[in-house]
Design a protein around this motif. Structure first.
Motif, short mmCIF file in Angstrom:
data_model
loop_
_atom_site.label_atom_id
_atom_site.label_comp_id
_atom_site.label_asym_id
_atom_site.label_seq_id
_atom_site.Cartn_x
_atom_site.Cartn_y
_atom_site.Cartn_z
N SER A 287 5.97 10.01 2.30
CA SER A 287 5.94 10.43 0.93
C SER A 287 7.48 10.39 0.50
O SER A 287 7.74 10.80 -0.63
CB SER A 287 5.54 11.86 0.77
OG SER A 287 6.31 12.87 1.62
N ILE A 288 8.25 9.82 1.06
CA ILE A 288 9.66 9.71 0.71
C ILE A 288 9.79 8.85 -0.52
O ILE A 288 10.77 9.25 -1.29
CB ILE A 288 10.59 9.02 1.85
CG1 ILE A 288 12.09 9.07 1.50
CG2 ILE A 288 10.30 7.52 1.78
CD1 ILE A 288 12.59 10.67 1.88
N ASN A 289 9.06 8.23 -0.97
CA ASN A 289 9.05 7.43 -2.40
C ASN A 289 9.01 8.38 -3.43
O ASN A 289 9.37 8.05 -4.55
CB ASN A 289 7.93 6.30 -2.24
CG ASN A 289 8.23 5.12 -1.53
OD1 ASN A 289 9.36 4.96 -1.13
ND2 ASN A 289 7.22 4.41 -0.93
N TYR A 290 8.52 9.66 -3.32
CA TYR A 290 8.26 10.66 -4.20
C TYR A 290 9.50 11.24 -4.51
O TYR A 290 9.83 11.93 -5.64
CB TYR A 290 7.19 11.62 -3.91
CG TYR A 290 5.79 10.79 -4.15
CD1 TYR A 290 5.30 10.20 -5.24
CD2 TYR A 290 5.08 10.80 -2.66
CE1 TYR A 290 4.12 9.68 -5.23
CE2 TYR A 290 3.90 10.09 -2.84
CZ TYR A 290 3.31 9.55 -4.11
OH TYR A 290 2.23 8.78 -3.92
N LEU A 291 10.53 11.29 -3.60
CA LEU A 291 11.92 12.03 -3.84
C LEU A 291 12.57 11.15 -4.95
O LEU A 291 13.20 12.35 -5.75
CB LEU A 291 12.85 11.90 -2.57
CG LEU A 291 14.08 12.50 -2.71
CD1 LEU A 291 13.85 14.03 -2.87
CD2 LEU A 291 14.89 12.32 -1.18
N PRO A 292 12.85 10.23 -5.14
CA PRO A 292 13.41 9.77 -6.25
C PRO A 292 12.80 10.06 -7.63
O PRO A 292 13.38 9.93 -8.53
CB PRO A 292 13.96 8.14 -5.96
CG PRO A 292 12.95 7.95 -4.87
CD PRO A 292 12.49 9.18 -4.17
N LEU A 293 11.65 9.78 -7.56
CA LEU A 293 10.64 10.21 -8.73
C LEU A 293 10.89 11.47 -9.04
O LEU A 293 10.88 11.95 -10.24
CB LEU A 293 9.24 9.68 -8.49
CG LEU A 293 8.03 9.93 -9.41
CD1 LEU A 293 8.60 8.79 -10.63
CD2 LEU A 293 6.78 9.57 -9.01
N SER A 294 10.79 12.46 -8.28
CA SER A 294 10.90 14.05 -8.53
C SER A 294 12.42 14.26 -9.09
O SER A 294 12.47 14.87 -10.20
CB SER A 294 10.70 14.73 -7.35
OG SER A 294 10.99 16.17 -7.46
N ILE A 295 13.43 13.62 -8.47
CA ILE A 295 14.64 13.72 -9.19
C ILE A 295 15.11 13.08 -10.48
O ILE A 295 15.45 13.74 -11.38
CB ILE A 295 15.84 13.17 -8.04
CG1 ILE A 295 15.90 13.91 -6.73
CG2 ILE A 295 17.28 12.96 -8.56
CD1 ILE A 295 16.83 13.45 -5.56
N GLY A 296 14.46 12.02 -10.45
CA GLY A 296 14.30 11.21 -11.96
C GLY A 296 13.70 12.03 -13.02
O GLY A 296 14.00 11.98 -14.23
N GLY A 297 12.54 12.55 -12.67
CA GLY A 297 11.83 13.28 -13.60
C GLY A 297 12.44 14.82 -14.14
O GLY A 297 12.48 14.86 -15.23
N ALA A 298 13.20 15.39 -13.12
CA ALA A 298 14.05 16.46 -13.34
C ALA A 298 15.16 16.07 -14.15
O ALA A 298 15.53 16.72 -15.15
CB ALA A 298 14.43 17.09 -12.11
#
Length: 177
Positions: free
Chosen positions: A141-152
């Motif tokens: 699930s590491i690909n969701y880390l930048p997505l979470s940071i980008g959304g924030a």
């Protein structure tokens, strides 16, 4: 004593705005590094596959992570610099009061979308941390880390734009309709 005429626009920005500008600069630099890394990893993939006939298994998961990083942080920076999709010609022909309301509403929509992306990407990240990716020693699930940071970051940048729109004067300037 400083001359007010010689003050640059950077000097006139508030401290929170300068912090957000710095965060956006860091985000875009990380995006650029991710894109360069993407080129290197894919170049190695092609070389390894067609020249030495030994295709590495780690290139696909790393490529996906670099792509997610470049896309997410680049999109967040696009929100900060207001280089995202919009109806700018329509807004240019609105009266200042209506334009202010529309700007606040548009920023609110981005705040909500950014927060939803950040939240659910974080949920998905945490959900798959114990599962390893095939081909690389990374959590699936590491690909969701930048997505979470980008959304924030999108939510924070849009929230700042909403505050700026709320504080903007509503005076009707000549030729500004």
């Amino acid at each position: 004593m400083s001359d007010p005429i010689s003050e640059t626009s950077a000097d006139l920005r508030s401290a929170p705005q300068r912090v957000l500008d710095r965060i956006a600069d860091v985000a875009i630099h990380i995006s650029v590094i991710a894109l360069l890394g993407l080129v290197v990893v894919q170049g190695w993939q092609v070389f390894a596959r067609y020249v030495i006939n030994d295709s590495p298994s780690w290139t696909e998961p790393v490529t996906l992570l670099l792509l997610a990083t470049a896309m997410s942080l680049g999109a967040a920076t696009g929100v900060h610099t207001r280089r995202h999709f919009g109806f700018f010609l329509l807004a240019a022909h609105m009266r200042p009061g209506l334009r202010r309301a529309v700007d606040m509403f548009a920023a609110l929509v981005v705040v909500v979308l950014g927060a939803v992306i950040a939240w659910w990407a974080a949920v998905l990240l945490l959900d798959g941390l114990d599962i390893k990716t095939a081909g690389a020693n990374l959590p699936q699930s590491i690909n969701y880390l930048p997505l979470s940071i980008g959304g924030a970051l999108m939510a924070v940048f849009a929230l700042n734009q909403m505050v700026q729109a709320a504080q903007a004067p509503v005076a009707d300037a000549e030729g500004d309709r």
